[in-house]
Design an enzyme around this catalytic site. Structure first.
Site, PDB file in Angstrom:
ATOM      1  CD  GLN A 241      26.191 -37.006  -2.878  1.00 42.87           C
ATOM      2  OE1 GLN A 241      25.386 -36.925  -3.434  1.00 42.87           O
ATOM      3  NE2 GLN A 241      26.750 -36.064  -1.875  1.00 42.87           N
TER       4      GLN A 241
ATOM      5  CE1 TYR B 135      34.726 -42.713  12.778  1.00 46.88           C
ATOM      6  CE2 TYR B 135      33.822 -43.045  10.227  1.00 46.88           C
ATOM      7  CZ  TYR B 135      33.435 -43.102  11.756  1.00 46.88           C
ATOM      8  OH  TYR B 135      32.796 -44.344  12.130  1.00 46.88           O
ATOM      9  CG  ASP B 136      37.772 -42.657   5.987  1.00 49.82           C
ATOM     10  OD1 ASP B 136      37.103 -42.826   6.780  1.00 49.82           O
ATOM     11  OD2 ASP B 136      37.881 -42.415   5.178  1.00 49.82           O
TER      12      ASP B 136
ATOM     13  CE1 TYR C   1      26.018 -29.849   3.040  1.00 46.57           C
ATOM     14  CE2 TYR C   1      27.713 -32.001   3.772  1.00 46.57           C
ATOM     15  CZ  TYR C   1      26.504 -30.704   3.835  1.00 46.57           C
ATOM     16  OH  TYR C   1      26.544 -30.021   4.854  1.00 46.57           O
TER      17      TYR C   1
ATOM     18  CG  ASN D  26      26.225 -44.053   5.675  1.00 54.78           C
ATOM     19  OD1 ASN D  26      26.850 -44.595   5.593  1.00 54.78           O
ATOM     20  ND2 ASN D  26      25.996 -42.432   5.943  1.00 54.78           N
TER      21      ASN D  26
ATOM     22  N   GLY E 108      23.994 -34.933  -5.137  1.00 55.93           N
ATOM     23  CA  GLY E 108      22.331 -35.743  -4.800  1.00 55.93           C
ATOM     24  C   GLY E 108      22.776 -36.817  -4.674  1.00 55.93           C
TER      25      GLY E 108
ATOM     26  CB  VAL F 241      19.461 -39.842   8.750  1.00 53.87           C
ATOM     27  CG1 VAL F 241      17.781 -39.589   9.128  1.00 53.87           C
ATOM     28  CG2 VAL F 241      19.567 -39.854   7.726  1.00 53.87           C
ATOM     29  CB  SER F 242      20.509 -35.166  12.581  1.00 53.47           C
ATOM     30  OG  SER F 242      21.973 -35.887  11.792  1.00 53.47           O
TER      31      SER F 242
HETATM   32  P1  NAD Z   1      28.816 -40.936  18.810  1.00 53.07           P
HETATM   33  O1  NAD Z   1      29.153 -39.068  18.051  1.00 53.07           O
HETATM   34  O2  NAD Z   1      27.105 -40.500  19.325  1.00 53.07           O
HETATM   35  O3  NAD Z   1      29.185 -41.581  19.422  1.00 53.07           O
HETATM   36  C1  NAD Z   1      29.794 -41.595  19.768  1.00 53.07           C
HETATM   37  C2  NAD Z   1      30.309 -41.496  21.518  1.00 53.07           C
HETATM   38  O4  NAD Z   1      31.712 -41.858  21.789  1.00 53.07           O
HETATM   39  C3  NAD Z   1      30.253 -40.176  21.835  1.00 53.07           C
HETATM   40  O5  NAD Z   1      29.253 -39.892  23.072  1.00 53.07           O
HETATM   41  C4  NAD Z   1      31.467 -39.378  22.120  1.00 53.07           C
HETATM   42  O6  NAD Z   1      31.054 -38.629  23.552  1.00 53.07           O
HETATM   43  C5  NAD Z   1      32.616 -41.155  22.496  1.00 53.07           C
HETATM   44  N1  NAD Z   1      33.317 -40.393  22.438  1.00 53.07           N
HETATM   45  C6  NAD Z   1      33.976 -40.130  21.904  1.00 53.07           C
HETATM   46  N2  NAD Z   1      35.618 -40.029  21.792  1.00 53.07           N
HETATM   47  C7  NAD Z   1      36.005 -40.774  23.236  1.00 53.07           C
HETATM   48  C8  NAD Z   1      36.773 -40.330  23.284  1.00 53.07           C
HETATM   49  N3  NAD Z   1      37.978 -40.504  23.006  1.00 53.07           N
HETATM   50  N4  NAD Z   1      36.685 -40.921  25.350  1.00 53.07           N
HETATM   51  C9  NAD Z   1      35.319 -41.127  25.975  1.00 53.07           C
HETATM   52  N5  NAD Z   1      34.296 -41.302  24.739  1.00 53.07           N
HETATM   53  C10 NAD Z   1      34.463 -40.883  23.265  1.00 53.07           C
HETATM   54  O7  NAD Z   1      28.399 -41.059  17.383  1.00 53.07           O
HETATM   55  P2  NAD Z   1      27.733 -42.930  17.118  1.00 53.07           P
HETATM   56  O8  NAD Z   1      26.909 -42.745  15.551  1.00 53.07           O
HETATM   57  O9  NAD Z   1      27.198 -43.635  18.613  1.00 53.07           O
HETATM   58  O10 NAD Z   1      29.134 -43.879  16.897  1.00 53.07           O
HETATM   59  C11 NAD Z   1      29.387 -44.872  17.382  1.00 53.07           C
HETATM   60  C12 NAD Z   1      30.505 -45.421  17.366  1.00 53.07           C
HETATM   61  O11 NAD Z   1      29.683 -46.555  15.852  1.00 53.07           O
HETATM   62  C13 NAD Z   1      31.574 -44.759  16.629  1.00 53.07           C
HETATM   63  O12 NAD Z   1      32.746 -45.626  16.706  1.00 53.07           O
HETATM   64  C14 NAD Z   1      31.795 -44.627  15.361  1.00 53.07           C
HETATM   65  O13 NAD Z   1      32.762 -45.036  14.228  1.00 53.07           O
HETATM   66  C15 NAD Z   1      30.867 -46.231  15.366  1.00 53.07           C
HETATM   67  N6  NAD Z   1      29.864 -45.956  13.809  1.00 53.07           N
HETATM   68  C16 NAD Z   1      28.816 -45.858  13.755  1.00 53.07           C
HETATM   69  C17 NAD Z   1      27.987 -45.509  12.265  1.00 53.07           C
HETATM   70  C18 NAD Z   1      26.600 -44.421  12.136  1.00 53.07           C
HETATM   71  O14 NAD Z   1      26.555 -44.686  11.319  1.00 53.07           O
HETATM   72  N7  NAD Z   1      26.058 -44.131  13.315  1.00 53.07           N
HETATM   73  C19 NAD Z   1      28.580 -46.452  10.512  1.00 53.07           C
HETATM   74  C20 NAD Z   1      29.885 -46.271  11.331  1.00 53.07           C
HETATM   75  C21 NAD Z   1      30.517 -46.622  12.630  1.00 53.07           C
HETATM   76  N1  UDP Z   2      25.129 -34.977   2.853  1.00 50.32           N
HETATM   77  C1  UDP Z   2      24.257 -33.910   2.390  1.00 50.32           C
HETATM   78  N2  UDP Z   2      23.701 -32.474   3.199  1.00 50.32           N
HETATM   79  C2  UDP Z   2      24.268 -32.977   4.657  1.00 50.32           C
HETATM   80  C3  UDP Z   2      25.054 -33.425   5.076  1.00 50.32           C
HETATM   81  C4  UDP Z   2      25.576 -34.427   3.810  1.00 50.32           C
HETATM   82  O1  UDP Z   2      24.377 -33.664   0.886  1.00 50.32           O
HETATM   83  O2  UDP Z   2      23.324 -31.774   4.901  1.00 50.32           O
HETATM   84  C5  UDP Z   2      25.681 -35.875   2.403  1.00 50.32           C
HETATM   85  C6  UDP Z   2      27.396 -36.205   1.962  1.00 50.32           C
HETATM   86  O3  UDP Z   2      28.203 -35.505   1.275  1.00 50.32           O
HETATM   87  C7  UDP Z   2      27.546 -37.684   2.073  1.00 50.32           C
HETATM   88  C8  UDP Z   2      25.906 -38.459   2.392  1.00 50.32           C
HETATM   89  O4  UDP Z   2      25.376 -36.558   2.518  1.00 50.32           O
HETATM   90  O5  UDP Z   2      27.681 -38.215   0.754  1.00 50.32           O
HETATM   91  C9  UDP Z   2      26.223 -39.304   3.486  1.00 50.32           C
HETATM   92  O6  UDP Z   2      26.505 -37.895   4.541  1.00 50.32           O
HETATM   93  P1  UDP Z   2      27.027 -38.389   6.580  1.00 50.32           P
HETATM   94  O7  UDP Z   2      27.826 -36.914   6.847  1.00 50.32           O
HETATM   95  O8  UDP Z   2      26.372 -38.433   6.705  1.00 50.32           O
HETATM   96  O9  UDP Z   2      27.947 -39.944   6.320  1.00 50.32           O
HETATM   97  P2  UDP Z   2      29.229 -40.174   5.442  1.00 50.32           P
HETATM   98  O10 UDP Z   2      29.442 -39.496   4.899  1.00 50.32           O
HETATM   99  O11 UDP Z   2      29.965 -40.124   6.384  1.00 50.32           O
HETATM  100  O12 UDP Z   2      28.359 -41.586   5.183  1.00 50.32           O
END
Ligand code: NAD
Ligand code: UDP
Length: 313
Positions: free
Chosen positions: A207, A143-144, A202, A172, A205, A186-187
């Site tokens: 972080q 991802y990164d 995880y 986030n 806590g 959050v979810s």
């Molecule tokens: P999400 O997983 O709900 O949405 C991603 C969408 O992309 C999904 O609908 C998925 O089905 C679609 N998708 C994945 N691979 C695909 C492919 N190969 N072809 C077509 N569609 C594809 O996640 P999100 O939180 O809505 O994130 C949307 C974007 O924002 C992502 O690029 C994510 O990296 C970026 N982003 C989100 C957050 C966040 O906190 N929500 C933070 C940083 C970056």
């Molecule tokens: N985390 C947690 N419990 C959970 C899911 C995540 O403690 O059920 C922690 C996770 O280890 C991270 C932070 O919450 O330190 C945010 O995690 P998330 O997966 O939401 O996003 P990201 O790590 O990509 O910022």
């Protein structure tokens, strides 16, 4: 204006499609439904200006559009680590395909990049000129590093082919329409608090993360797309930083829940601290978040109550 939203059936994408329709755009939503779902945009399908296409962006596609919001990529660690090779293909081949399209039709393209390009940051808070501290071979790398390559591709198509690009680094973000099984913090916390299950912490806590409400984020993305003479990258996020334990406590309070905390091992390479410096967004976009974590969590809990069938819709 005809606008393409890749990943439009996902959490952020569906809110963006709604916003663009409200602003008068014709919207083409492209999604392979890996982590998004049709239900997220079902209410838009009757609108004659809205078109939903099932397509995987790893394959090329020919469309005539003016603007491309490129969001397609799984964002939850659970989802992006499920098939890491596919994740990096989505960021690399998918972004090449979208840039090729942008180049051919001369569309402006915005990449939804991420705070993960900073990895486990040594600089705090993070400014856009920080190059990051990313493990290139770890479980988060698909991802990164995928997003880092996507940013590189955006800049190279810009320098080499004059493609009109924009890059936002999203921190986030949470809100209604996150899936109950999305796996992000959050979810997970909302669902556990509302169902009386244990809240999974995880690591210790301590972080931190900085949580932005979805409406604030969408406003920032749209402003960035419309900005002239500013291509970014720009941080978009809420600078209020919380420990994961503070997030758990607030969620329990707002959900009136007596769920117990349950400590689990920290995932590998879990960033210790994360907080955006949003001076650039403030200066160039006149943007800053308005919704506090308390307000945003209230709305999000209401969404999950409905989603889990705890209240009638
Ligand atoms: P999400 O997983 O709900 O949405 C991603 C969408 O992309 C999904 O609908 C998925 O089905 C679609 N998708 C994945 N691979 C695909 C492919 N190969 N072809 C077509 N569609 C594809 O996640 P999100 O939180 O809505 O994130 C949307 C974007 O924002 C992502 O690029 C994510 O990296 C970026 N982003 C989100 C957050 C966040 O906190 N929500 C933070 C940083 C970056
Ligand atoms: N985390 C947690 N419990 C959970 C899911 C995540 O403690 O059920 C922690 C996770 O280890 C991270 C932070 O919450 O330190 C945010 O995690 P998330 O997966 O939401 O996003 P990201 O790590 O990509 O910022």
């Amino acid at each position: 204006m005809r606008t393409l939203v890749t990943g439009g059936a996902g959490f952020l994408g569906s809110h963006l499609c709604e916003r663009l329709l409200r602003d008068g755009h014709e919207v083409i939503c492209l999604d392979n439904f890996f982590s998004g779902k049709r239900a997220n945009v079902a209410h838009l399908v009757g609108d004659p200006r809205f078109e939903l296409i099932r397509h995987d962006i790893v394959e090329p596609i020919l469309l005539e559009v003016d603007r491309i919001y490129h969001l397609a990529c799984p964002a939850s660690p659970v989802h992006y680590q499920y098939n890491p090779v596919k994740t990096i293909k989505t960021s690399v081949m998918g972004t090449i395909n979208m840039l090729g399209l942008a180049k051919r039709v001369r569309a402006r393209i915005l990449l939804a990049s991420t705070s993960e390009v900073y990895g486990d940051p040594k600089q705090h808070p993070q400014t856009e000129d920080y190059w990051g501290n990313v493990n290139p071979i770890g479980v988060r790398s698909c991802y990164d590093e995928g997003k880092r390559v996507a940013e590189c591709l955006m800049m190279d198509y810009h320098r080499q082919n004059n493609v009109d690009v924009r890059i936002v680094r999203i921190f986030n973000t949470y809100g209604p329409r996150m899936a109950p099984d999305d796996g992000r913090v959050v979810s997970n916390f909302c669902v556990a608090a509302l169902t009386g299950a244990e809240i999974p912490i995880y690591g210790n806590g301590q972080q931190t993360r900085s949580f932005a409400y979805v409406d604030d984020l969408i406003e920032g993305i749209v402003r960035m797309m419309n900005a002239e003479d500013f291509i970014g990258p720009v941080n978009l996020g809420n600078p209020n930083e919380f420990t994961i334990l503070e997030l758990a406590a607030l969620t329990l309070e707002l959900a009136h829940s007596t769920s117990k905390l349950s400590y689990r091992p920290a995932p590998p390479d879990d960033p210790v601290r994360r907080q955006p410096d949003i001076s650039l967004a403030r200066a160039r976009l006149g943007w800053e978040p308005r919704v506090s974590l308390r307000q945003g969590l209230e709305i999000t809990l209401e969404h999950f109550r409905r989603e889990l069938g705890l209240i009638r819709t």
